[in-house]
Structures are given as structure tokens and as C-alpha cells.
Motif scaffolding. Sequence first.
Motif, PDB file in Angstrom:
ATOM      1  N   ARG A  12      60.807  18.646 -67.716  1.00  0.00           N
ATOM      2  CA  ARG A  12      60.723  18.382 -66.294  1.00  0.00           C
ATOM      3  C   ARG A  12      60.497  16.889 -66.052  1.00  0.00           C
ATOM      4  O   ARG A  12      59.580  16.296 -66.610  1.00  0.00           O
ATOM      5  CB  ARG A  12      59.570  19.171 -65.670  1.00  0.00           C
ATOM      6  CG  ARG A  12      59.827  20.676 -65.645  1.00  0.00           C
ATOM      7  CD  ARG A  12      60.992  21.016 -64.743  1.00  0.00           C
ATOM      8  NE  ARG A  12      61.262  22.448 -64.746  1.00  0.00           N
ATOM      9  CZ  ARG A  12      62.317  22.987 -64.176  1.00  0.00           C
ATOM     10  NH1 ARG A  12      63.210  22.238 -63.579  1.00  0.00           N
ATOM     11  NH2 ARG A  12      62.508  24.283 -64.218  1.00  0.00           N
ATOM     12  N   ILE A  13      61.311  16.309 -65.203  1.00  0.00           N
ATOM     13  CA  ILE A  13      61.227  14.882 -64.944  1.00  0.00           C
ATOM     14  C   ILE A  13      61.280  14.645 -63.444  1.00  0.00           C
ATOM     15  O   ILE A  13      62.131  15.172 -62.750  1.00  0.00           O
ATOM     16  CB  ILE A  13      62.383  14.130 -65.629  1.00  0.00           C
ATOM     17  CG1 ILE A  13      62.314  14.336 -67.139  1.00  0.00           C
ATOM     18  CG2 ILE A  13      62.339  12.643 -65.314  1.00  0.00           C
ATOM     19  CD1 ILE A  13      63.576  13.973 -67.867  1.00  0.00           C
ATOM     20  N   VAL A 194      70.620  18.855 -66.919  1.00  0.00           N
ATOM     21  CA  VAL A 194      71.063  17.499 -66.594  1.00  0.00           C
ATOM     22  C   VAL A 194      69.958  16.499 -66.895  1.00  0.00           C
ATOM     23  O   VAL A 194      70.201  15.437 -67.484  1.00  0.00           O
ATOM     24  CB  VAL A 194      71.495  17.402 -65.113  1.00  0.00           C
ATOM     25  CG1 VAL A 194      71.655  15.945 -64.694  1.00  0.00           C
ATOM     26  CG2 VAL A 194      72.800  18.157 -64.893  1.00  0.00           C
ATOM     27  N   ALA A 195      68.736  16.804 -66.497  1.00  0.00           N
ATOM     28  CA  ALA A 195      67.607  15.908 -66.755  1.00  0.00           C
ATOM     29  C   ALA A 195      67.446  15.661 -68.250  1.00  0.00           C
ATOM     30  O   ALA A 195      67.236  14.523 -68.698  1.00  0.00           O
ATOM     31  CB  ALA A 195      66.322  16.504 -66.173  1.00  0.00           C
ATOM     32  N   ARG A 196      67.550  16.724 -69.016  1.00  0.00           N
ATOM     33  CA  ARG A 196      67.405  16.618 -70.463  1.00  0.00           C
ATOM     34  C   ARG A 196      68.516  15.752 -71.051  1.00  0.00           C
ATOM     35  O   ARG A 196      68.268  14.879 -71.889  1.00  0.00           O
ATOM     36  CB  ARG A 196      67.441  18.029 -71.061  1.00  0.00           C
ATOM     37  CG  ARG A 196      66.923  18.144 -72.486  1.00  0.00           C
ATOM     38  CD  ARG A 196      66.760  19.592 -72.873  1.00  0.00           C
ATOM     39  NE  ARG A 196      68.017  20.289 -73.024  1.00  0.00           N
ATOM     40  CZ  ARG A 196      68.337  21.413 -72.391  1.00  0.00           C
ATOM     41  NH1 ARG A 196      67.520  21.951 -71.518  1.00  0.00           N
ATOM     42  NH2 ARG A 196      69.503  22.004 -72.612  1.00  0.00           N
ATOM     43  N   THR A 197      69.733  15.980 -70.604  1.00  0.00           N
ATOM     44  CA  THR A 197      70.870  15.220 -71.123  1.00  0.00           C
ATOM     45  C   THR A 197      70.737  13.738 -70.808  1.00  0.00           C
ATOM     46  O   THR A 197      71.001  12.882 -71.655  1.00  0.00           O
ATOM     47  CB  THR A 197      72.187  15.768 -70.542  1.00  0.00           C
ATOM     48  OG1 THR A 197      72.330  17.141 -70.923  1.00  0.00           O
ATOM     49  CG2 THR A 197      73.379  14.986 -71.061  1.00  0.00           C
ATOM     50  N   LEU A 198      70.330  13.418 -69.579  1.00  0.00           N
ATOM     51  CA  LEU A 198      70.138  12.012 -69.209  1.00  0.00           C
ATOM     52  C   LEU A 198      69.051  11.358 -70.050  1.00  0.00           C
ATOM     53  O   LEU A 198      69.135  10.175 -70.380  1.00  0.00           O
ATOM     54  CB  LEU A 198      69.806  11.905 -67.723  1.00  0.00           C
ATOM     55  CG  LEU A 198      70.957  12.200 -66.757  1.00  0.00           C
ATOM     56  CD1 LEU A 198      70.460  12.237 -65.321  1.00  0.00           C
ATOM     57  CD2 LEU A 198      72.068  11.169 -66.908  1.00  0.00           C
ATOM     58  N   ALA A 199      68.046  12.131 -70.407  1.00  0.00           N
ATOM     59  CA  ALA A 199      66.994  11.595 -71.279  1.00  0.00           C
ATOM     60  C   ALA A 199      67.542  11.308 -72.672  1.00  0.00           C
ATOM     61  O   ALA A 199      67.195  10.302 -73.299  1.00  0.00           O
ATOM     62  CB  ALA A 199      65.822  12.581 -71.358  1.00  0.00           C
ATOM     63  N   ASP A 207      58.958   6.326 -71.622  1.00  0.00           N
ATOM     64  CA  ASP A 207      57.529   6.459 -71.339  1.00  0.00           C
ATOM     65  C   ASP A 207      57.212   7.529 -70.294  1.00  0.00           C
ATOM     66  O   ASP A 207      56.039   7.795 -70.016  1.00  0.00           O
ATOM     67  CB  ASP A 207      56.905   5.117 -70.931  1.00  0.00           C
ATOM     68  CG  ASP A 207      57.585   4.484 -69.723  1.00  0.00           C
ATOM     69  OD1 ASP A 207      58.463   5.135 -69.142  1.00  0.00           O
ATOM     70  OD2 ASP A 207      57.232   3.345 -69.376  1.00  0.00           O
ATOM     71  N   VAL A 208      58.244   8.149 -69.701  1.00  0.00           N
ATOM     72  CA  VAL A 208      57.995   9.253 -68.777  1.00  0.00           C
ATOM     73  C   VAL A 208      58.468  10.581 -69.359  1.00  0.00           C
ATOM     74  O   VAL A 208      58.514  11.591 -68.660  1.00  0.00           O
ATOM     75  CB  VAL A 208      58.670   9.004 -67.409  1.00  0.00           C
ATOM     76  CG1 VAL A 208      58.127   7.753 -66.764  1.00  0.00           C
ATOM     77  CG2 VAL A 208      60.186   8.942 -67.534  1.00  0.00           C
ATOM     78  N   VAL A 209      58.835  10.568 -70.640  1.00  0.00           N
ATOM     79  CA  VAL A 209      59.331  11.769 -71.314  1.00  0.00           C
ATOM     80  C   VAL A 209      58.517  12.018 -72.581  1.00  0.00           C
ATOM     81  O   VAL A 209      58.157  11.078 -73.288  1.00  0.00           O
ATOM     82  CB  VAL A 209      60.821  11.600 -71.697  1.00  0.00           C
ATOM     83  CG1 VAL A 209      61.334  12.842 -72.414  1.00  0.00           C
ATOM     84  CG2 VAL A 209      61.671  11.306 -70.479  1.00  0.00           C
ATOM     85  N   ASP A 210      58.197  13.263 -72.854  1.00  0.00           N
ATOM     86  CA  ASP A 210      57.571  13.618 -74.128  1.00  0.00           C
ATOM     87  C   ASP A 210      58.668  13.636 -75.178  1.00  0.00           C
ATOM     88  O   ASP A 210      59.502  14.534 -75.211  1.00  0.00           O
ATOM     89  CB  ASP A 210      56.897  14.990 -74.027  1.00  0.00           C
ATOM     90  CG  ASP A 210      56.095  15.348 -75.266  1.00  0.00           C
ATOM     91  OD1 ASP A 210      56.629  15.189 -76.389  1.00  0.00           O
ATOM     92  OD2 ASP A 210      54.944  15.790 -75.116  1.00  0.00           O
ATOM     93  N   MET A 211      58.688  12.629 -76.047  1.00  0.00           N
ATOM     94  CA  MET A 211      59.773  12.471 -76.997  1.00  0.00           C
ATOM     95  C   MET A 211      59.815  13.586 -78.035  1.00  0.00           C
ATOM     96  O   MET A 211      60.884  13.928 -78.544  1.00  0.00           O
ATOM     97  CB  MET A 211      59.674  11.113 -77.690  1.00  0.00           C
ATOM     98  CG  MET A 211      59.857   9.935 -76.741  1.00  0.00           C
ATOM     99  SD  MET A 211      61.446   9.987 -75.865  1.00  0.00           S
ATOM    100  CE  MET A 211      62.587   9.650 -77.206  1.00  0.00           C
ATOM    101  N   GLU A 217      64.367  19.873 -78.199  1.00  0.00           N
ATOM    102  CA  GLU A 217      65.467  20.421 -77.406  1.00  0.00           C
ATOM    103  C   GLU A 217      66.810  19.861 -77.863  1.00  0.00           C
ATOM    104  O   GLU A 217      67.826  20.560 -77.861  1.00  0.00           O
ATOM    105  CB  GLU A 217      65.250  20.112 -75.922  1.00  0.00           C
ATOM    106  CG  GLU A 217      64.030  20.781 -75.317  1.00  0.00           C
ATOM    107  CD  GLU A 217      64.115  22.293 -75.359  1.00  0.00           C
ATOM    108  OE1 GLU A 217      65.207  22.825 -75.080  1.00  0.00           O
ATOM    109  OE2 GLU A 217      63.107  22.943 -75.686  1.00  0.00           O
ATOM    110  N   PHE A 218      66.820  18.587 -78.256  1.00  0.00           N
ATOM    111  CA  PHE A 218      68.050  17.951 -78.727  1.00  0.00           C
ATOM    112  C   PHE A 218      68.575  18.652 -79.980  1.00  0.00           C
ATOM    113  O   PHE A 218      69.781  18.909 -80.100  1.00  0.00           O
ATOM    114  CB  PHE A 218      67.793  16.472 -79.029  1.00  0.00           C
ATOM    115  CG  PHE A 218      68.992  15.736 -79.548  1.00  0.00           C
ATOM    116  CD1 PHE A 218      69.999  15.338 -78.687  1.00  0.00           C
ATOM    117  CD2 PHE A 218      69.124  15.447 -80.892  1.00  0.00           C
ATOM    118  CE1 PHE A 218      71.116  14.658 -79.163  1.00  0.00           C
ATOM    119  CE2 PHE A 218      70.226  14.777 -81.384  1.00  0.00           C
ATOM    120  CZ  PHE A 218      71.231  14.377 -80.512  1.00  0.00           C
TER     121      PHE A 218
END
Length: 308
Positions: A12-13, A194-199, A207-211, A217-218
Motif C-alpha cells: 500500500r502506497i 500498479v503501485a507495486r509495479t511502479l515501485a 524510503d516510502v516502501v518496505d523493500m 512480491e517481486f
Amino acid sequence: MISEDQNTQQIRINWFPGHMSKALKMMEKEIAVVDAVLYVLDSRAPFSCVNPKFTQIIKDKPVIYVFNKVDMAEDSKVKDWMKYFTTLGGICVSMDSTTSGLGKKVENAIREACIAKIEKYKKKGMNATLRALVLGVPNCGKSTLINNLCGKSKTITGNIAGVTRGKQWVTIASGIEILDTPGTLWPTFDNNRVARTLAYLGSIKEDVVDMNDLAYEFIKDIVKIDKSILEDRYQIEIYDDEDTLEILDDICHSRRYLLRGGDLDYDRCCMAIISDFKAGRLGRITLETVKDLSALKKNDRKQANDKK
């Protein structure tokens, strides 16, 4: 520590810096004085690079879809996407904008899109100056494209989201003026995929995503596409019933991503996996195909209904 309950993980972003809001307002103002729009798409995920806010801004302006980073995507799938976007009424060109001398393709496309204006001025014995607005999500390669068109670096570039911030008009010798704009996302993401793909693409700041979640997920997404991508890069073997966490463990062991005492260094491993994808070290990958369209749009509708 990564655990098995991440099988249901949702990335979630909600990230919309102030400069992006200003950028959209600037685009809304400048669209009135341009003749065409250069819509830059990352060829690895064209669907996810389509910003709904841009559609509202563009309105009836001619659009040239620039499929960038084609050297990192699969040729056949890029061609399928170009055919699809052509049906939307746009002109499509493909290029790796880091390769010099390819800007002529874009220039020709702008002239094709603006042929009515060119002919109008020609009848008056005048040469028309064409103006194009460049749009795209962060890190899609807009500034690199413009540098290619100019033949030299006139804009600031970088491999991180949000490098271009202000309004920048640049003129190329062919008589085409281009306005670069900041890479811009939309305020919220209704479509988690879409959010995941853009990440993955680097369009969203790390810094706004849990890598760790993102890499997990990747791996799942890449295994669905072709598990040999990970097998070849990390020298591992992936079994049909193998759990995602086990694959991540195998990569840690293969690459010796270990902490003092022998524990697996998930943080280092996850960062390396996403970095390898962004840099093209995993090979030519297209995360979305035209065949995915119905599923992608269905996901959009489902998540919109869930919010009601």
C-alpha cells in the motif's frame, strides 16, 4: 525478519509530495500553449505508467507515446503494447533514449502529429515552431530522452524518483520546443498491482516502501512470468511447489548474504534483487502484457468498488 504470512502482503502506497501537486497545476496551465504531448512510458510496464491525472490534462491534444527503455523489455511484448496504444489514437515510437542519435524518431513523430499546423504556416510562407509537453511517471526516462533530442545535457537526470522539479523549456535545432515536467504520480493508488509495479520500476522512492515486502512480491511475480530469470541470475533451482520465502533463502545462500553469526541478511538480499531488476541485470523483462489488460482493468474496478 520475513515471515510466511506475507503471502497476502499488499504493497500500500500513498505518496504525493507537494511538488507533484504543483507539477499537475503547471501542466494544466501549459497544455493550452502546446501543440502535442510526448507521453513517456517504461516499456517494461506500459499500463502502470499511464497516469489517470494526465488523461484529464491532455484532453484532445495529439499524443506521441514514447516507449522508452526498450532495451530492457521483450521485443514482441513491446510491439503488442504499441499496437494497443495506437488503437487509442496516439502515435507510437520506441527507443532506448540512452543511445545517442535516436531522437530523430521522436522529432518526426511530433511533426506527424502537428502536420495541420505545419501546413497552415507553410501556406503563409512561414515555418511553424512546434511545442510539445513531456509527461511521464518518475524514473521513466523523460530527462534522458530530452537530452538525446537536444544532443547534449540541458536537463538534470538521475536514476531516482523525483529528480526533475521545475519547469524547463528547451529548444532543439529543428525548431521544436519541448517542456520537461517533473515525473508525477497520482494522489492515491486504487490498484495495488500498479503501485507495486511502479515501485519495482523505481517510480516510487524507496524510503516510502518496505523493500523486503517489495522484493518478496517481486519474486512471486517473476516466478509467474519465468522462473529461469531468477535461476540464471542467482544460480539457484526453483521447484514448482517451492515457497517464495524458500526462494529468497536460496538467493541469500547463493550470494552469501549473511549476517554475523550466519543468519540470513534479508535486507541486503531484497535490496539487491530490486536493484538488479532496475539495472537490467535480470535480463529483458516485461512485467505486463496486453493479455493482462482485462485482469488489470478488473482489478481497478474491484478495488474501486471495495472503497465504496
